[in-house]
Design a protein around this motif. Sequence first.
Motif, PDB file in Angstrom:
ATOM      1  N   CYS A  61     -56.125   8.892 -41.337  1.00  0.00           N
ATOM      2  CA  CYS A  61     -55.537  10.072 -40.685  1.00  0.00           C
ATOM      3  C   CYS A  61     -55.849  11.344 -41.467  1.00  0.00           C
ATOM      4  CB  CYS A  61     -54.026   9.896 -40.551  1.00  0.00           C
ATOM      5  SG  CYS A  61     -53.534   8.575 -39.425  1.00  0.00           S
ATOM      6  N   PHE A  62     -55.773  11.257 -42.787  1.00  0.00           N
ATOM      7  CA  PHE A  62     -56.069  12.414 -43.634  1.00  0.00           C
ATOM      8  C   PHE A  62     -57.509  12.878 -43.448  1.00  0.00           C
ATOM      9  CE2 PHE A  62     -58.027  13.695 -47.690  1.00  0.00           C
ATOM     10  CZ  PHE A  62     -57.339  14.869 -47.942  1.00  0.00           C
ATOM     11  N   THR A  63     -58.429  11.931 -43.370  1.00  0.00           N
ATOM     12  CA  THR A  63     -59.852  12.270 -43.284  1.00  0.00           C
ATOM     13  C   THR A  63     -60.231  12.797 -41.907  1.00  0.00           C
ATOM     14  OG1 THR A  63     -60.326  10.536 -44.917  1.00  0.00           O
ATOM     15  CG2 THR A  63     -62.185  11.399 -43.647  1.00  0.00           C
ATOM     16  N   VAL A  64     -59.778  12.122 -40.861  1.00  0.00           N
ATOM     17  CA  VAL A  64     -60.172  12.545 -39.512  1.00  0.00           C
ATOM     18  C   VAL A  64     -59.479  13.844 -39.110  1.00  0.00           C
ATOM     19  CG1 VAL A  64     -60.645  10.178 -38.809  1.00  0.00           C
ATOM     20  CG2 VAL A  64     -58.399  11.174 -38.341  1.00  0.00           C
ATOM     21  N   LEU A  72     -68.398   6.471 -39.912  1.00  0.00           N
ATOM     22  CA  LEU A  72     -69.081   5.330 -40.523  1.00  0.00           C
ATOM     23  C   LEU A  72     -69.438   5.559 -41.987  1.00  0.00           C
ATOM     24  CD1 LEU A  72     -71.505   4.244 -37.642  1.00  0.00           C
ATOM     25  CD2 LEU A  72     -69.605   2.906 -38.566  1.00  0.00           C
ATOM     26  N   PHE A  73     -69.864   6.776 -42.312  1.00  0.00           N
ATOM     27  CA  PHE A  73     -70.459   6.997 -43.627  1.00  0.00           C
ATOM     28  C   PHE A  73     -69.678   7.974 -44.500  1.00  0.00           C
ATOM     29  CE2 PHE A  73     -74.000   5.991 -40.697  1.00  0.00           C
ATOM     30  CZ  PHE A  73     -74.413   4.797 -41.280  1.00  0.00           C
ATOM     31  N   ASN A 119     -64.904   8.566 -48.127  1.00  0.00           N
ATOM     32  CA  ASN A 119     -63.579   7.954 -48.291  1.00  0.00           C
ATOM     33  C   ASN A 119     -63.523   6.519 -47.771  1.00  0.00           C
ATOM     34  OD1 ASN A 119     -62.521  10.220 -49.490  1.00  0.00           O
ATOM     35  ND2 ASN A 119     -61.584  11.017 -47.625  1.00  0.00           N
ATOM     36  N   ASP A 120     -64.592   6.082 -47.101  1.00  0.00           N
ATOM     37  CA  ASP A 120     -64.668   4.709 -46.588  1.00  0.00           C
ATOM     38  C   ASP A 120     -63.422   4.384 -45.759  1.00  0.00           C
ATOM     39  OD1 ASP A 120     -65.750   2.208 -46.178  1.00  0.00           O
ATOM     40  OD2 ASP A 120     -64.902   1.361 -48.014  1.00  0.00           O
ATOM     41  N   ILE A 121     -63.253   5.107 -44.661  1.00  0.00           N
ATOM     42  CA  ILE A 121     -62.007   5.043 -43.897  1.00  0.00           C
ATOM     43  C   ILE A 121     -61.936   3.858 -42.946  1.00  0.00           C
ATOM     44  CG2 ILE A 121     -61.604   7.514 -44.030  1.00  0.00           C
ATOM     45  CD1 ILE A 121     -62.840   7.825 -41.289  1.00  0.00           C
ATOM     46  N   LEU A 122     -63.060   3.228 -42.638  1.00  0.00           N
ATOM     47  CA  LEU A 122     -63.061   2.082 -41.734  1.00  0.00           C
ATOM     48  C   LEU A 122     -63.057   0.783 -42.532  1.00  0.00           C
ATOM     49  CD1 LEU A 122     -65.588   3.245 -38.982  1.00  0.00           C
ATOM     50  CD2 LEU A 122     -63.090   3.307 -38.924  1.00  0.00           C
ATOM     51  N   PHE A 144     -68.465  -1.397 -36.353  1.00  0.00           N
ATOM     52  CA  PHE A 144     -69.083  -1.217 -35.040  1.00  0.00           C
ATOM     53  C   PHE A 144     -68.128  -1.591 -33.913  1.00  0.00           C
ATOM     54  CE2 PHE A 144     -73.069  -1.519 -37.559  1.00  0.00           C
ATOM     55  CZ  PHE A 144     -73.632  -0.316 -37.151  1.00  0.00           C
ATOM     56  N   LEU A 145     -67.247  -2.545 -34.180  1.00  0.00           N
ATOM     57  CA  LEU A 145     -66.242  -2.893 -33.175  1.00  0.00           C
ATOM     58  C   LEU A 145     -65.331  -1.702 -32.907  1.00  0.00           C
ATOM     59  CD1 LEU A 145     -64.948  -5.093 -31.390  1.00  0.00           C
ATOM     60  CD2 LEU A 145     -63.488  -5.676 -33.354  1.00  0.00           C
ATOM     61  N   TYR A 146     -64.949  -1.005 -33.970  1.00  0.00           N
ATOM     62  CA  TYR A 146     -64.094   0.174 -33.804  1.00  0.00           C
ATOM     63  C   TYR A 146     -64.832   1.285 -33.057  1.00  0.00           C
ATOM     64  CZ  TYR A 146     -61.424   4.344 -34.817  1.00  0.00           C
ATOM     65  OH  TYR A 146     -60.723   5.510 -34.680  1.00  0.00           O
ATOM     66  N   ILE A 147     -66.072   1.552 -33.454  1.00  0.00           N
ATOM     67  CA  ILE A 147     -66.844   2.626 -32.826  1.00  0.00           C
ATOM     68  C   ILE A 147     -67.042   2.356 -31.337  1.00  0.00           C
ATOM     69  CG2 ILE A 147     -69.109   3.743 -32.752  1.00  0.00           C
ATOM     70  CD1 ILE A 147     -67.363   4.656 -35.072  1.00  0.00           C
ATOM     71  N   CYS A 148     -67.358   1.117 -30.997  1.00  0.00           N
ATOM     72  CA  CYS A 148     -67.649   0.796 -29.594  1.00  0.00           C
ATOM     73  C   CYS A 148     -66.390   0.785 -28.738  1.00  0.00           C
ATOM     74  CB  CYS A 148     -68.352  -0.558 -29.507  1.00  0.00           C
ATOM     75  SG  CYS A 148     -70.020  -0.572 -30.217  1.00  0.00           S
ATOM     76  N   THR A 149     -65.332   0.144 -29.238  1.00  0.00           N
ATOM     77  CA  THR A 149     -64.141  -0.059 -28.408  1.00  0.00           C
ATOM     78  C   THR A 149     -63.156   1.099 -28.457  1.00  0.00           C
ATOM     79  OG1 THR A 149     -63.041  -1.254 -30.221  1.00  0.00           O
ATOM     80  CG2 THR A 149     -64.304  -2.556 -28.631  1.00  0.00           C
ATOM     81  N   LEU A 150     -63.111   1.842 -29.563  1.00  0.00           N
ATOM     82  CA  LEU A 150     -62.103   2.892 -29.697  1.00  0.00           C
ATOM     83  C   LEU A 150     -62.692   4.291 -29.841  1.00  0.00           C
ATOM     84  CD1 LEU A 150     -59.553   1.037 -31.996  1.00  0.00           C
ATOM     85  CD2 LEU A 150     -59.311   1.595 -29.576  1.00  0.00           C
ATOM     86  N   GLN A 151     -64.002   4.398 -29.674  1.00  0.00           N
ATOM     87  CA  GLN A 151     -64.632   5.717 -29.660  1.00  0.00           C
ATOM     88  C   GLN A 151     -65.491   5.912 -28.408  1.00  0.00           C
ATOM     89  OE1 GLN A 151     -64.209   8.331 -31.736  1.00  0.00           O
ATOM     90  NE2 GLN A 151     -62.643   7.171 -32.811  1.00  0.00           N
ATOM     91  N   ILE A 152     -66.465   5.054 -28.219  1.00  0.00           N
ATOM     92  CA  ILE A 152     -67.403   5.234 -27.109  1.00  0.00           C
ATOM     93  C   ILE A 152     -66.748   4.915 -25.766  1.00  0.00           C
ATOM     94  CG2 ILE A 152     -69.586   4.470 -26.120  1.00  0.00           C
ATOM     95  CD1 ILE A 152     -70.589   3.974 -28.947  1.00  0.00           C
TER      96      ILE A 152
END
Length: 222
Positions: A136-139, A187-188, A191-194, A202-210
């Motif tokens: 939350c802090f990073t995003v 992803l990069f 802070n390595d937030i994922l 990639f599961l997070y990016i696909c299902t909760l972003q795209i």
Amino acid sequence: MLTFAKNLDLIRIAQQNDWVVFIIIGCLFLYVFMLFSLQRDSSVRGFLTQKFSDSSNNFLSWTIISAVFCLVFATFVSHYIPVVPKIARDFTFFGYELNKFGFTITVVAAFYFIKNLLSYLFFAGTGTLRKWDLFCFTVSKFYFCISIIMIVLCVMSYYFPDAELQRLPFYFVGLLLMFVFKQFYYLFHQNDILPQKWYYKFLYICTLQIVPFLVLWKVLFF
């Protein structure tokens, strides 16, 4: 046969955009309050370069940034919504029906809330809930920058309508590039937030972003 013609002066009714000014001023006031009260008289640069260990009031700051982002994003997008769907027009509140902004802010706020709730469940389900505060802090810094850009776009769209059609492709490409950059940011980031495993990333990016982005686009424009 005599034909009589009458000259009529056509009056152009100017669109009132005072509500946009009120939203922008309110959002800027919230950011000033956040920086000076919640972030201890921090500057914009100080907030963006702040380390997690030195931060404070992260949840309140994240809440304010989320609210501002939803407001300015809905304000900008509602300007280009073709029509309000009939199912939304049928919903009335004390006799008032949703206009384009009301429809857009309702959809965006619901979308944002559900996406964050599912993100929290994702972190809990993958055993990385300890990263949630850091996430939350990073995003929040990313959304802070995007909301500032959105405020500028709102001013351009509502108060400088000349050549607006010519600007639309640039808006579309800019928002698309912003969305792509967001995925790399997640992803990069240092802070390595994922979660650590790339499968979960990639599961997070696909299902909760795209997927949510495509759903939001479908609801608003089709």
